[in-house]
Write a protein that holds these residues in place. Structure first.
Motif, PDB file in Angstrom:
ATOM      1  N   LYS A  49       0.817  -1.330  -0.019  1.00 62.23           N
ATOM      2  CA  LYS A  49       0.142  -0.178  -0.071  1.00 62.23           C
ATOM      3  C   LYS A  49       0.853   1.086   0.043  1.00 62.23           C
ATOM      4  O   LYS A  49       0.545   2.041  -0.723  1.00 62.23           O
ATOM      5  CB  LYS A  49      -0.927   0.055   1.226  1.00 62.23           C
ATOM      6  CG  LYS A  49      -1.982  -1.232   1.131  1.00 62.23           C
ATOM      7  CD  LYS A  49      -3.021  -0.991   0.003  1.00 62.23           C
ATOM      8  CE  LYS A  49      -4.054  -2.112   0.071  1.00 62.23           C
ATOM      9  NZ  LYS A  49      -4.583  -1.728  -1.305  1.00 62.23           N
ATOM     10  N   TYR A  50       1.862   1.254   0.922  1.00 66.33           N
ATOM     11  CA  TYR A  50       2.590   2.518   1.056  1.00 66.33           C
ATOM     12  C   TYR A  50       3.172   3.075  -0.418  1.00 66.33           C
ATOM     13  O   TYR A  50       3.186   4.513  -0.686  1.00 66.33           O
ATOM     14  CB  TYR A  50       3.748   2.338   2.050  1.00 66.33           C
ATOM     15  CG  TYR A  50       4.406   3.639   2.310  1.00 66.33           C
ATOM     16  CD1 TYR A  50       4.048   4.700   3.233  1.00 66.33           C
ATOM     17  CD2 TYR A  50       5.611   3.950   1.509  1.00 66.33           C
ATOM     18  CE1 TYR A  50       4.763   5.578   3.483  1.00 66.33           C
ATOM     19  CE2 TYR A  50       6.392   5.176   1.995  1.00 66.33           C
ATOM     20  CZ  TYR A  50       5.795   5.974   2.768  1.00 66.33           C
ATOM     21  OH  TYR A  50       6.391   7.221   3.189  1.00 66.33           O
ATOM     22  N   PRO A  51       3.832   2.179  -1.297  1.00 67.16           N
ATOM     23  CA  PRO A  51       4.263   2.507  -2.374  1.00 67.16           C
ATOM     24  C   PRO A  51       3.454   3.553  -3.332  1.00 67.16           C
ATOM     25  O   PRO A  51       3.658   4.469  -4.152  1.00 67.16           O
ATOM     26  CB  PRO A  51       4.868   1.377  -3.214  1.00 67.16           C
ATOM     27  CG  PRO A  51       4.969   0.492  -2.009  1.00 67.16           C
ATOM     28  CD  PRO A  51       3.842   0.681  -1.142  1.00 67.16           C
ATOM     29  N   GLU A  52       2.165   3.091  -3.342  1.00 64.73           N
ATOM     30  CA  GLU A  52       1.057   3.791  -4.004  1.00 64.73           C
ATOM     31  C   GLU A  52       0.723   5.206  -3.440  1.00 64.73           C
ATOM     32  O   GLU A  52       0.069   6.164  -3.969  1.00 64.73           O
ATOM     33  CB  GLU A  52      -0.350   2.908  -4.411  1.00 64.73           C
ATOM     34  CG  GLU A  52      -0.074   1.682  -4.953  1.00 64.73           C
ATOM     35  CD  GLU A  52      -0.974   0.927  -5.022  1.00 64.73           C
ATOM     36  OE1 GLU A  52      -2.146   1.126  -4.235  1.00 64.73           O
ATOM     37  OE2 GLU A  52      -1.139  -0.259  -5.517  1.00 64.73           O
ATOM     38  N   ASN A  53       1.130   5.334  -1.989  1.00 66.01           N
ATOM     39  CA  ASN A  53       0.309   6.489  -1.223  1.00 66.01           C
ATOM     40  C   ASN A  53       1.240   7.842  -1.589  1.00 66.01           C
ATOM     41  O   ASN A  53       2.367   7.796  -2.190  1.00 66.01           O
ATOM     42  CB  ASN A  53       0.316   6.218  -0.012  1.00 66.01           C
ATOM     43  CG  ASN A  53      -0.512   5.186   0.585  1.00 66.01           C
ATOM     44  OD1 ASN A  53      -1.340   4.664   0.101  1.00 66.01           O
ATOM     45  ND2 ASN A  53      -0.298   4.723   2.003  1.00 66.01           N
ATOM     46  N   PRO A  72      -4.920   6.299  -3.074  1.00 62.73           N
ATOM     47  CA  PRO A  72      -5.317   6.173  -4.466  1.00 62.73           C
ATOM     48  C   PRO A  72      -6.306   5.112  -4.318  1.00 62.73           C
ATOM     49  O   PRO A  72      -6.045   3.926  -4.276  1.00 62.73           O
ATOM     50  CB  PRO A  72      -4.408   6.260  -5.357  1.00 62.73           C
ATOM     51  CG  PRO A  72      -3.448   5.307  -4.804  1.00 62.73           C
ATOM     52  CD  PRO A  72      -3.232   5.689  -3.229  1.00 62.73           C
ATOM     53  N   TYR A  73      -7.862   5.388  -4.611  1.00 62.51           N
ATOM     54  CA  TYR A  73      -8.792   4.642  -4.960  1.00 62.51           C
ATOM     55  C   TYR A  73      -9.675   4.778  -6.135  1.00 62.51           C
ATOM     56  O   TYR A  73      -9.808   5.884  -6.116  1.00 62.51           O
ATOM     57  CB  TYR A  73      -9.875   4.406  -3.638  1.00 62.51           C
ATOM     58  CG  TYR A  73      -9.121   3.789  -2.278  1.00 62.51           C
ATOM     59  CD1 TYR A  73      -8.845   2.603  -2.144  1.00 62.51           C
ATOM     60  CD2 TYR A  73      -8.726   4.944  -1.432  1.00 62.51           C
ATOM     61  CE1 TYR A  73      -8.402   2.025  -1.020  1.00 62.51           C
ATOM     62  CE2 TYR A  73      -8.306   4.234  -0.220  1.00 62.51           C
ATOM     63  CZ  TYR A  73      -8.147   2.738  -0.206  1.00 62.51           C
ATOM     64  OH  TYR A  73      -7.705   2.188   0.955  1.00 62.51           O
ATOM     65  N   LYS A  74      -9.824   3.813  -6.909  1.00 59.25           N
ATOM     66  CA  LYS A  74     -10.836   3.971  -7.825  1.00 59.25           C
ATOM     67  C   LYS A  74     -12.355   3.996  -7.743  1.00 59.25           C
ATOM     68  O   LYS A  74     -12.606   2.940  -6.918  1.00 59.25           O
ATOM     69  CB  LYS A  74     -10.467   3.085  -8.841  1.00 59.25           C
ATOM     70  CG  LYS A  74      -9.208   3.335  -9.649  1.00 59.25           C
ATOM     71  CD  LYS A  74      -9.000   2.304 -10.744  1.00 59.25           C
ATOM     72  CE  LYS A  74      -7.800   2.549 -11.448  1.00 59.25           C
ATOM     73  NZ  LYS A  74      -7.242   1.584 -12.636  1.00 59.25           N
ATOM     74  N   LEU A  75     -13.009   4.718  -7.968  1.00 61.59           N
ATOM     75  CA  LEU A  75     -14.569   4.924  -7.448  1.00 61.59           C
ATOM     76  C   LEU A  75     -15.212   4.626  -8.697  1.00 61.59           C
ATOM     77  O   LEU A  75     -14.940   5.521  -9.672  1.00 61.59           O
ATOM     78  CB  LEU A  75     -14.881   6.109  -6.758  1.00 61.59           C
ATOM     79  CG  LEU A  75     -14.214   6.528  -5.272  1.00 61.59           C
ATOM     80  CD1 LEU A  75     -14.578   7.782  -4.751  1.00 61.59           C
ATOM     81  CD2 LEU A  75     -14.569   5.221  -4.330  1.00 61.59           C
TER      82      LEU A  75
END
Length: 82
Positions: A49-53, A72-75
């Motif tokens: 998770k951390y690498p994407e934050n 980041p989240y896709k909605l």
């Protein structure tokens, strides 16, 4: 990204996006605050998770004293009648 500085109770602080090299300080602060989180969870989070934050930190001098992680989240939003 521009750095933001300010003063609070005779301390000078700085808010900025954390660099990859500051990851260790982020993890150490997390372990200090969230004592209920297991090492296994933290290892998972660090790896997946951390690498994407985008992680912002507040520094008092060179010391990280607070942080905010933006995941980041896709909605998918459905509008209109079903």
């Amino acid at each position: 990204m521009e750095r933001v500085t300010g003063r609070g109770q005779d301390a000078v602080w700085q808010v900025r996006l954390l660099a990859e090299a500051e990851k260790k300080a982020c993890r150490e602060l997390w372990e200090e605050v969230f004592t209920e989180d297991s090492r296994g969870f933290l290892d998972y989070y660090d790896r997946w998770k951390y690498p994407e934050n985008e992680c912002f930190g507040i520094f008092d001098g060179d010391r990280l004293v607070s942080m905010a992680q933006f995941n980041p989240y896709k909605l998918r939003i459905r509008t209109g009648a079903p």
